[in-house]
Design an enzyme around this catalytic site. Structure first.
Site, PDB file in Angstrom:
ATOM      1  CG  ASP A   1      -8.110   0.796   1.990  1.00  0.00           C
ATOM      2  OD1 ASP A   1      -8.969  -0.074   2.207  1.00  0.00           O
ATOM      3  OD2 ASP A   1      -7.349   1.250   2.868  1.00  0.00           O
TER       4      ASP A   1
ATOM      5  CD  GLN B   1     -19.258 -20.727 -19.788  1.00  0.00           C
ATOM      6  OE1 GLN B   1     -18.317 -20.168 -20.314  1.00  0.00           O
ATOM      7  NE2 GLN B   1     -19.814 -21.799 -20.314  1.00  0.00           N
ATOM      8  CD  GLN B   2     -26.099 -17.526 -22.048  1.00  0.00           C
ATOM      9  OE1 GLN B   2     -27.232 -17.920 -21.819  1.00  0.00           O
ATOM     10  NE2 GLN B   2     -25.655 -17.376 -23.284  1.00  0.00           N
TER      11      GLN B   2
ATOM     12  N   GLY C   1       0.815  -1.212   0.000  1.00  0.00           N
ATOM     13  CA  GLY C   1       0.000   0.000   0.000  1.00  0.00           C
ATOM     14  C   GLY C   1       0.847   1.258   0.000  1.00  0.00           C
ATOM     15  CG  ASP C   2      -0.669   5.071   1.455  1.00  0.00           C
ATOM     16  OD1 ASP C   2      -0.822   4.077   2.199  1.00  0.00           O
ATOM     17  OD2 ASP C   2      -1.111   6.208   1.727  1.00  0.00           O
ATOM     18  N   GLY C   3       1.897   3.110   2.365  1.00  0.00           N
ATOM     19  CA  GLY C   3       2.963   3.071   3.374  1.00  0.00           C
ATOM     20  C   GLY C   3       4.180   2.346   2.830  1.00  0.00           C
TER      21      GLY C   3
ATOM     22  CD  GLU D   1     -11.537   1.069   8.501  1.00  0.00           C
ATOM     23  OE1 GLU D   1     -11.232   1.025   7.280  1.00  0.00           O
ATOM     24  OE2 GLU D   1     -10.834   0.600   9.386  1.00  0.00           O
TER      25      GLU D   1
ATOM     26  N   GLY E   1     -18.544 -18.289 -25.790  1.00  0.00           N
ATOM     27  CA  GLY E   1     -17.868 -17.212 -26.497  1.00  0.00           C
ATOM     28  C   GLY E   1     -18.081 -17.273 -28.005  1.00  0.00           C
TER      29      GLY E   1
HETATM   30  P1  ADP Z   1       0.556  -0.275   3.660  1.00  0.00           P
HETATM   31  O1  ADP Z   1       1.714  -0.533   2.767  1.00  0.00           O
HETATM   32  O2  ADP Z   1      -0.509  -1.317   3.483  1.00  0.00           O
HETATM   33  O3  ADP Z   1       0.063   1.134   3.554  1.00  0.00           O
HETATM   34  P2  ADP Z   1       1.891   0.352   6.191  1.00  0.00           P
HETATM   35  O4  ADP Z   1       1.570   1.780   6.132  1.00  0.00           O
HETATM   36  O5  ADP Z   1       1.736  -0.335   7.483  1.00  0.00           O
HETATM   37  O6  ADP Z   1       1.035  -0.523   5.158  1.00  0.00           O
HETATM   38  O7  ADP Z   1       3.379   0.169   5.707  1.00  0.00           O
HETATM   39  C1  ADP Z   1       3.992  -1.114   5.646  1.00  0.00           C
HETATM   40  C2  ADP Z   1       5.442  -1.010   6.008  1.00  0.00           C
HETATM   41  O8  ADP Z   1       6.107  -0.131   5.107  1.00  0.00           O
HETATM   42  C3  ADP Z   1       5.717  -0.420   7.372  1.00  0.00           C
HETATM   43  O9  ADP Z   1       5.592  -1.360   8.405  1.00  0.00           O
HETATM   44  C4  ADP Z   1       7.150   0.052   7.227  1.00  0.00           C
HETATM   45  O10 ADP Z   1       8.039  -1.012   7.356  1.00  0.00           O
HETATM   46  C5  ADP Z   1       7.177   0.530   5.779  1.00  0.00           C
HETATM   47  N1  ADP Z   1       6.972   1.983   5.780  1.00  0.00           N
HETATM   48  C6  ADP Z   1       5.815   2.651   5.796  1.00  0.00           C
HETATM   49  N2  ADP Z   1       6.015   3.990   5.819  1.00  0.00           N
HETATM   50  C7  ADP Z   1       7.347   4.152   5.827  1.00  0.00           C
HETATM   51  C8  ADP Z   1       8.223   5.290   5.868  1.00  0.00           C
HETATM   52  N3  ADP Z   1       7.736   6.535   5.890  1.00  0.00           N
HETATM   53  N4  ADP Z   1       9.536   5.066   5.870  1.00  0.00           N
HETATM   54  C9  ADP Z   1      10.040   3.810   5.825  1.00  0.00           C
HETATM   55  N5  ADP Z   1       9.279   2.732   5.812  1.00  0.00           N
HETATM   56  C10 ADP Z   1       7.968   2.877   5.808  1.00  0.00           C
END
Ligand code: ADP
Length: 739
Positions: free
Chosen positions: A152, A652-653, A104-106, A251, A563
């Site tokens: 998400d 399938q339909q 994900g974005d983290g 949520e 098909g």
């Molecule tokens: P997701 O990828 O689903 O958004 P998280 O936000 O929990 O999940 O991020 C997953 C992992 O990515 C974290 O546990 C961490 O190891 C790494 N991570 C997230 N943000 C950072 C950051 N700013 N710097 C370094 N590592 C990060």
């Protein structure tokens, strides 16, 4: 030799396995070496047995599995520079300087930071004596490909993330089930779905299930009156006969001041103001779980393969990019840009700059929100003064396709809301000939959002001779000013018949709009038709089960899918299930093909293979039938394997439409209503079909359709998905020969 590390990180998402399989097999196919980094960044920091080379077979039999077989974790260590230093050191021990990160974005933020620090980390490792200068010099450039694995769908740079479609399956299944119990007891349900900052799942599931109210973080309701408004809509709904009320809450739903709106609060409001016996269901982790949908499997596979292709192309060496989907094309964008834009939306939500948040979420999101707001209404808006009141006929034609009812519901309600008269034509063109036409009201289509089949009735009836006269008479009698036809190949042909007779029958001089709805996905003017996704999921479910049974018995299955002469379902079904061979009319079948396949299968079973699946499109070849192929394999398999056939047929339909088909159908329907409003009354009014082309909704004029049709084979002349055949072939081959 390229060395690639692949890892899954953060929250798990269905489809991650398909992505890992795609990366591993594409890399091995190109002669690279690929390592799985187990348990996400934590594994990268720990190194040792957490980093392991992957072989072809290591990713066999995982397409259908939810979650991720290489594990995921949250790693605090990786958030620290020291942890990342450790991680770099571990990668270099294996010579890995290419990463595919699915998260994900983290996780992708972490990836970006890691990429930026890489050169400094190398220098530091050299200074500390952990690695040699030579090793550092050989790996100066770190290449990262990020794949968004997150249910998400909250990341910029891709229309959709890995796992979001499956999550929508889980949610719509749950809400459909809740609707039936709610209706039995005349109850209200408040359903919470995931999405802390992004309302995608809530919004799209509301669109797909026909929920009665939705609350999303990006567009909170007005402060003082939203409760009243919600209650008014629900009360009106009851008054006109709705038996259930469903409120979907993301949520992260909040009001305009940023106060959270909880399920319990909404339940209380319904209790206090409407005296409703409301229940709360928080769907929670169910949304993440289970087998990935056909869409997610194919999306993930294609993204994984694209990531590897980009790494091997060398064009992006030393850069970090995000692999995304735009329309039905895989694209890549610099990761930094995607993270920046994603942060902008999140900040807008946090700072309660809601118009900006909606702006940044894009057109589809905004328009879907508008559509939901219309569809949830209990009654249409009162007509505005001077509003045009048009009379629009709606019919289904061709074979049934899941999603037809969803579309009719949407078109009828959107039309009524704009003050038009909506005329339902039963039984396709036959009904038009025999005057089976009724005026629809708001409640005629109640509960149709999730129904499979066609409530209007549909068939392949082709008008001829005196039929045209009867049709013209009924169009005039009902004063139809526009006609909306929802269906497949025969619907398109019948529509062209009317269109081409406009000079003889002035009644046919009304705008006609065609909406593609067929499981075959064989229509010109659209890359996708409504119903194909549902059929594909039915195929994938069935083949998953067939595979389980086949493993037990050392068996080869020949599975015949629908098909006609279009191999879409066969190719996409093979990609999503890992079937080893696919036969389609577009490629034909030869005796040499069959001989080669027998030889491959025998070879495979000799060296330990336990099952084989061949998908045959029903129209692949009239001589080499499913029966024939099965008998051939049974005879040749001797004591190595037995062969069985499975003709999937009409299942399938059937079935309730998938969320994808419901959403696509509803979105296309909104465009069709606008089209008819624009065209009706115009001197040179156009007739057209709507479709999804290169990621946007486009109209193709009926006069241009024949040019795009392969009339001999009943399919479009150009079929974009044929380009996916090589990927399906590479993925399903036995391990490639080592050079
Ligand atoms: P997701 O990828 O689903 O958004 P998280 O936000 O929990 O999940 O991020 C997953 C992992 O990515 C974290 O546990 C961490 O190891 C790494 N991570 C997230 N943000 C950072 C950051 N700013 N710097 C370094 N590592 C990060």
């Amino acid at each position: 030799m390229k060395k690639i590390g692949v890892l899954t990180s953060g929250g798990d998402a269905p489809g991650m396995n398909a992505a890992v399989r795609g990366v591993v097999r594409a890399a091995l196919d190109k002669g690279g070496e690929v390592f799985a980094i187990y348990e996400g960044y934590q594994g990268m920091v720990e190194g040792g047995h957490r980093i392991r080379p992957m072989a072809w077979r290591d990713v066999g039999g995982i397409l259908y599995k939810g979650g991720t077989i290489i594990g995921t974790a949250r790693s605090d260590a990786f958030r620290e520079r020291h942890g990342r230093l450790q991680a770099a050191n571990n990668l270099l021990q294996y010579g890995i300087d290419n990463l595919v990160i699915i998260g994900g974005d983290g996780s992708l933020t972490g990836a970006h930071i890691f990429a930026q620090e890489w050169p400094e980390l190398l220098d530091e490792l050299v200074q500390a004596g952990s690695i040699s200068q030579e090793l550092a010099d050989n790996h100066r450039q770190l290449t990262i490909m990020g794949l968004v694995g997150s249910i998400d769908n909250d990341m910029w740079g891709t229309d959709i993330s890995i796992g979001a479609d499956t999550a929508l399956h889980r949610i719509t299944d749950a809400v459909d089930a809740i609707s039936s119990t709610a209706a039995s007891h005349q109850r209200a349900f408040v359903v919470e779905v995931m999405g802390r900052r992004c309302g995608y799942l809530a919004l799209m599931s509301a669109l797909a299930t026909g929920a009665d109210w939705v609350l999303i973080p990006e567009s909170p309701p007005n402060l003082d009156e939203w409760e009243n408004k919600m209650c008014e809509v629900l009360r009106n709904g009851r008054d006109i006969g709705r038996r259930d009320s469903i409120v979907i809450i993301a949520e992260g739903a909040q009001d305009r001041q940023g106060n959270r709106i909880t399920c319990d609060y909404v339940r209380q409001v319904l209790q206090d103001r409407l005296n409703e016996d409301a229940r709360v269901t928080i769907l929670g982790h169910v949304q993440r779980g289970g087998s990935p949908s056909a869409f997610d499997r194919n999306l993930s596979t294609l993204m994984g393969v694209a990531a590897v292709d980009l790494i091997f192309s060398g064009d992006l060496t030393g850069q970090a990019h995000l692999i995304g989907l735009k329309g039905n094309k895989i694209v890549n964008t610099p990761l930094a840009e995607c993270l920046h834009k994603t942060r902008e939306v999140n900040e807008a939500v946090e700072q309660r700059d809601f118009s900006r948040a909606m702006e940044l979420r894009g057109n589809t999101f905004r328009e879907s929100f508008q559509t939901v707001r219309t569809l949830v209404r209990a009654l249409p808006h009162d007509p505005k003064p001077n509003q045009r009141q048009l009379r629009i006929g709606v019919l289904n034609a061709g074979a049934p396709a899941p999603g037809m009812n969803t579309i009719v519901r949407a078109i009828v309600r959107l039309g009524l809301d704009k003050g038009h008269k909506m005329l339902g034509v039963y039984n396709g063109f036959y009904g038009l000939v025999h005057n089976q036409i009724t005026e629809f009201n708001w409640m005629t289509v109640n509960g149709w959002a999730y129904l499979g089949g066609s409530e209007l009735g549909t068939n392949r009836y082709m008008p001829e001779n005196s039929d045209f006269y009867a049709i013209a008479r009924h169009i005039e009698e009902h004063q139809m000013e526009g006609l909306m036809i929802i269906g497949g190949w025969s619907a398109y042909q019948a529509a062209l018949e009317l269109y081409n007779r406009r000079t003889n029958y002035p009644a046919f001089n009304i705008p006609i709009i065609l909406l593609p709805a067929t499981i075959d996905n064989d229509l010109p003017g659209s890359e996708l038709s409504v119903g194909a996704d549902t059929a594909l999921n039915s195929i994938v479910d069935a083949i998953d089960k067939i595979k389980q049974s086949a493993v037990a018995a050392r068996r080869v299955f020949v599975v015949e899918v629908m098909g006609r002469r279009c191999g879409y379902l066969a190719v996409m079904g093979a990609l999503a299930t890992g079937a080893e061979r696919v036969y389609l009319h577009e490629e034909g079948v030869t005796l040499d093909n069959l001989r080669d396949d027998v030889a491959h299968l025998k070879q495979g079973f000799k060296s330990g293979k336990r099952l084989g699946v061949i998908i045959r499109s029903e129209g692949a070849n009239p001589t080499y039938s499913t029966d024939f192929m099965c008998a051939l394999l049974e005879e040749e398999g001797r004591d190595l394997f037995t062969a069985r056939q499975c003709i999937l047929g009409h299942l399938q339909q059937g079935g309730n439409p998938s969320p994808f088909d419901r959403i696509l159908g509803t979105r296309l329907a909104t465009k069709c209503i606008t089209f008819l409003e624009e065209q009706i009354g115009k001197p040179d009014a156009e007739s057209a079909c709507i479709g999804l082309l290169r990621g946007s909704y486009k109209f193709t004029e009926l006069r241009d359709l024949p040019r795009l049709m392969d009339i001999v084979n009943d399919r479009p002349k150009e079929q974009w998905w044929l380009n996916l055949r090589p990927v399906a072939r590479i993925m399903a081959q036995p391990a490639p020969h080592k050079p």
